[in-house]
Design an enzyme around this catalytic site. Structure first.
Site, PDB file in Angstrom:
ATOM      1  N   GLU A   1      -6.580  -7.725  -0.935  1.00 36.09           N
ATOM      2  CA  GLU A   1      -7.201  -7.698   0.400  1.00 36.09           C
ATOM      3  C   GLU A   1      -8.674  -7.391   0.280  1.00 36.09           C
ATOM      4  OE1 GLU A   1      -5.242  -5.182   3.250  1.00 36.09           O
ATOM      5  OE2 GLU A   1      -3.250  -5.906   2.688  1.00 36.09           O
TER       6      GLU A   1
ATOM      7  N   GLU B   1       0.828  -1.215   0.000  1.00 30.55           N
ATOM      8  CA  GLU B   1       0.000   0.000   0.000  1.00 30.55           C
ATOM      9  C   GLU B   1       0.859   1.261   0.000  1.00 30.55           C
ATOM     10  OE1 GLU B   1      -2.902  -0.175   3.178  1.00 30.55           O
ATOM     11  OE2 GLU B   1      -4.066  -1.696   2.139  1.00 30.55           O
TER      12      GLU B   1
END
Ligand SMILES: *[C@@H]1O[C@H](CO)[C@@H](O)[C@H](O)[C@H]1NC(C)=O
Ligand SMILES: *[C@@H]1O[C@H](CO)[C@@H](O)[C@H](O)[C@H]1NC(C)=O
Ligand SMILES: *[C@@H]1O[C@H](CO)[C@@H](O)[C@H](O)[C@H]1NC(C)=O
Ligand SMILES: *[C@@H]1O[C@H](CO)[C@@H](O)[C@H](O)[C@H]1NC(C)=O
Length: 672
Positions: A261, A192
């Site tokens: 995710e 991320e």
């Protein structure tokens, strides 16, 4: 003669069996070796496009004894892949000293996954976030001269590359990559980073490109992923993280649509409500993803587990990492979630031949204002998804000459474009209700577990024993210096706790002044800025506490004439695991610490002599361990006497350290 021959024969057999055993150990093939590549539609496993369901499961959040059962339940639930981060601070607790034992035996874990016939996605990071202490960074990384984390910085890049190489080489040595016959089909570098890249300007961009090319250059032989990295280079896959990712498109036509995710639950913070995401909504999100062209989806988490020891990140994440996952913290099926998703996976598998056969976009049919179909059809196969994204109303739609009733916020899956095999809003799995009994010994709770006060209330009984921890310095390992030291610089995160003790003299004159002006003058301790918890004791008595992330603390104090001992317990509750500039965050106190409300001017305590003591006595004596707890002087919990603010409690084999941030809750417990 005969005897000799027989021995020789035995000798030959022995050699043969040694050779056989060696070759079995060496070539532990879990699969016939296969390559992994990809195109715009899907990952290509051994030459075939695949639609993949992945289950997030972090190996150190369970014990090795639990791993086989959990992996079996993942397989039974219909997953194809197990996905985990690698945890740098677990694997390299001291620089250059590696740990691949016990809960950190990643080789054993990956082999168990391979043995069960599942694939593995290893997300090396090494920044992993993961609600894990310091986002996975070892605390010693802060002490490397000139280091700045996650940006174009030589000291950081050297350390990061060393660890990433270590992990890739270990996996290669153990023959765990797919082309070696192992289960690893995917890797991940960084995590991320796109969320914080702009905080670092051009250096951030340069670092992201360096990370990508460094990883690719290691020649691991399987594709690398960067999640939430919209500027990922052509040779790295970018992927989506979120509650819904059906609108996500990768940054190149040549890449498949991946969802690293899928947030099927959430973590719990101290004192906050326990998050819940309904099974129907998760199934809706996943079905929509495959409906609109997705090809790899990972449940974050399929099994969340436990933050053992001091691995929880923060601030303020709790010991449980249950995550409201399909497998609960104890590895039990969480129903109806587990079963409803298992049914979904079975329906998706029926569609897989059509999903991989359609090369470009599926046929889109608008069925109503908020209803739509996506049809995957070739001359041989046909599968369809019918979605109703109206949150409130059931819709009746006509599709290929038949009428279908679509419940609100649902997807119907039609593996042969005709019959509905599954609807995300219709749960067929039986709901089960679990009850939990505290006080029963649990096989793997050998490390302290911090519970919320409410969890303990129903269990208070005569069987509880208590042990008070001393206030202030308790060992020869204390030291005295002038000024306030940064918390992590002293503890090196070997403990959450740091005592700071100083002496304040109140003259006779000052005391009489304070007594005469009680209404207008209250001596008050002011801490300019503090994280995460502070507990303040004056002359051995608890005075007050504060909780927060970089908050100001104002604490009135009642002094006696002469010397007063002020003891401040500074505590961390999980080091920051998310955000830019983690190395600069630190812990403990910032700014001035002073005393106001005296006749004299303010007293600046920032420059006083302070005695430092790392840790609590019970913590270092391991009074929570099955072996050590019996050597401490436990006493029965008495309903008449309020235990001190720093008390260990135990019941049967079950031990915990409970800190009370709120004295009222403790009183309530005692009155019960
Ligand atoms: C995988 O790809 C490599 C490089 O192209 C090739 O040498 C190897 O034979 C392939 N392995 C399999 C099992 O197809
Ligand atoms: C679709 O599948 C169902 C059950 O799997 C079967 O009964 C039905 O005949 C099939 N319909 C077509 C058009 O193939
Ligand atoms: C603190 O350290 C000093 C110096 O090592 C030692 O003399 C003293 O006993 C220690 N205090 C405690 C409570 O152990
Ligand atoms: C922590 O220690 C390092 C070196 O040991 C020093 O450079 C740094 O300034 C210290 N941090 C604080 C906040 O005092």
């Amino acid at each position: 003669m005969l005897g000799f021959r027989k021995n020789k024969f035995r000798f030959v057999i022995l050699i043969i069996s040694i050779v056989l055993q060696l070759s079995i150990l060496k070539a532990e093939l879990f699969f016939k070796p296969f390559n992994v590549s990809y195109d715009h539609r899907a990952l290509i496993i051994d030459g075939n496009r695949r639609m993949l369901i992945s289950a997030g499961f972090h190996y150190p959040r369970a014990t090795p004894e639990m791993w086989p059962d959990l992996i079996a339940k993942i397989k039974e639930g219909g997953a194809d892949v197990v996905q985990s981060y690698a945890f740098w601070n677990g694997h390299e607790p001291v620089r250059g000293q590696y740990n691949f034992e016990g809960r950190y035996d990643i080789v054993k874990f990956v082999k168990l996954v391979g043995m069960s016939g599942l694939y593995f996605h290893l997300r090396i990071g090494p920044y992993v976030c993961a609600e894990w202490n310091f986002g996975g960074f070892p605390v010693w990384l802060r002490d490397i001269p000139g280091i700045e984390f996650r940006t174009d910085n030589k000291p950081f890049k050297e350390e990061m590359q060393r660890f990433v190489e270590k992990m890739v080489n270990l996996m290669r040595q153990e023959l765990l990559f797919s082309w070696q016959g192992g289960p690893i089909i995917l890797l991940q570098i960084e995590n991320e980073y796109g969320n914080i890249e702009s905080s670092y300007g051009q250096s951030g961009k340069d670092y992201a490109m360096w990370a990508a090319s460094m990883a690719y250059g290691l020649g691991a032989g399987v594709p690398w992923v960067m999640c939430k990295q919209t500027d990922a280079p052509e040779y790295i896959l970018d992927a989506c993280n979120g509650y819904y990712c059906d609108g996500f498109k990768p940054n190149s036509y040549n890449k498949p649509t991946l969802w690293t995710e899928e947030w099927n639950g959430w973590y719990t913070s101290w004192g906050e409500r326990v998050p819940h995401r309904p099974a129907e909504d998760i199934a809706f999100a996943v079905a929509r993803f495959f409906q609109r062209g997705g090809s790899y989806q990972n449940y974050y988490m399929y099994f969340g587990g436990t933050n053992f020891g001091r691995t929880a990140g923060g601030p303020f994440y709790i010991t449980s990492y249950d995550y409201d996952a399909p497998l609960d913290e104890y590895g039990l099926l969480s129903q109806p979630k587990w079963g409803h998703l298992k049914d979904l996976h079975a329906a998706l598998k029926l569609c897989e031949p059509a999903l991989v056969a359609v090369d470009d976009s599926p046929q889109y049919i608008k069925l109503g204002p908020k209803q739509e179909a996506h049809v995957y059809r070739t001359e041989i196969v046909c599968s369809a998804f019918l979605a109703n994204i109206d949150e409130h109303n059931t819709a009746s739609v006509r599709f290929l000459g038949r009428v279908y009733s679509l419940p609100p916020w649902s997807v119907s899956i039609l593996p042969n474009c005709s019959d509905v095999a599954y609807n995300t809003a219709k749960v067929r799995t039986q709901i089960s209700v679990k009850t939990q009994e505290f006080g029963s010994p649990s096989s793997y709770m050998t490390e302290p577990r911090i519970l919320q006060v409410e969890e303990v209330v129903p269990t208070i009984s005569k069987t509880w024993m208590t042990l008070e921890d001393p206030v202030g310095a308790w060992s020869e390992n204390n030291f005295t210096v002038q000024g306030i030291l940064e918390h992590l610089n002293v503890t090196k995160d070997t403990s959450d706790y740091l005592w700071l003790i100083t002496r304040i003299q109140i003259s006779e004159e000052e005391m009489s002044f304070l007594e005469a002006n009680e209404d207008s003058f209250t001596p008050t301790l002011i801490i300019e800025s503090m994280r995460d918890v502070v507990q303040i004791f004056l002359n051995g008595q608890f005075a007050g506490s504060a909780v927060g992330r970089w908050v100001r603390v104002v604490q009135p104090l009642h002094f006696v004439q002469g010397y007063n001992e002020l003891a401040i317990l500074s505590e961390t509750v999980g080091l920051q695991n998310y955000g830019a500039f983690l190395e600069k965050d630190g812990a403990g106190f910032r700014g001035q610490i002073k005393l106001t409300g005296l006749k004299t001017e303010e007293i600046d305590l920032s420059t006083s002599l302070w005695t430092y003591q790392v840790g609590l006595k019970g913590e270092f004596m391991k009074v929570y361990s099955p072996d050590q707890h019996k050597f401490a002087n436990w006493v029965h919990l008495s309903p008449d006497k309020l235990p001190s603010m720093l008390t260990w409690y135990k019941v049967l084999n079950f031990l915990l350290l409970m800190e009370c941030f709120n004295q009222d809750s403790m009183l309530r417990i005692l009155q019960k």
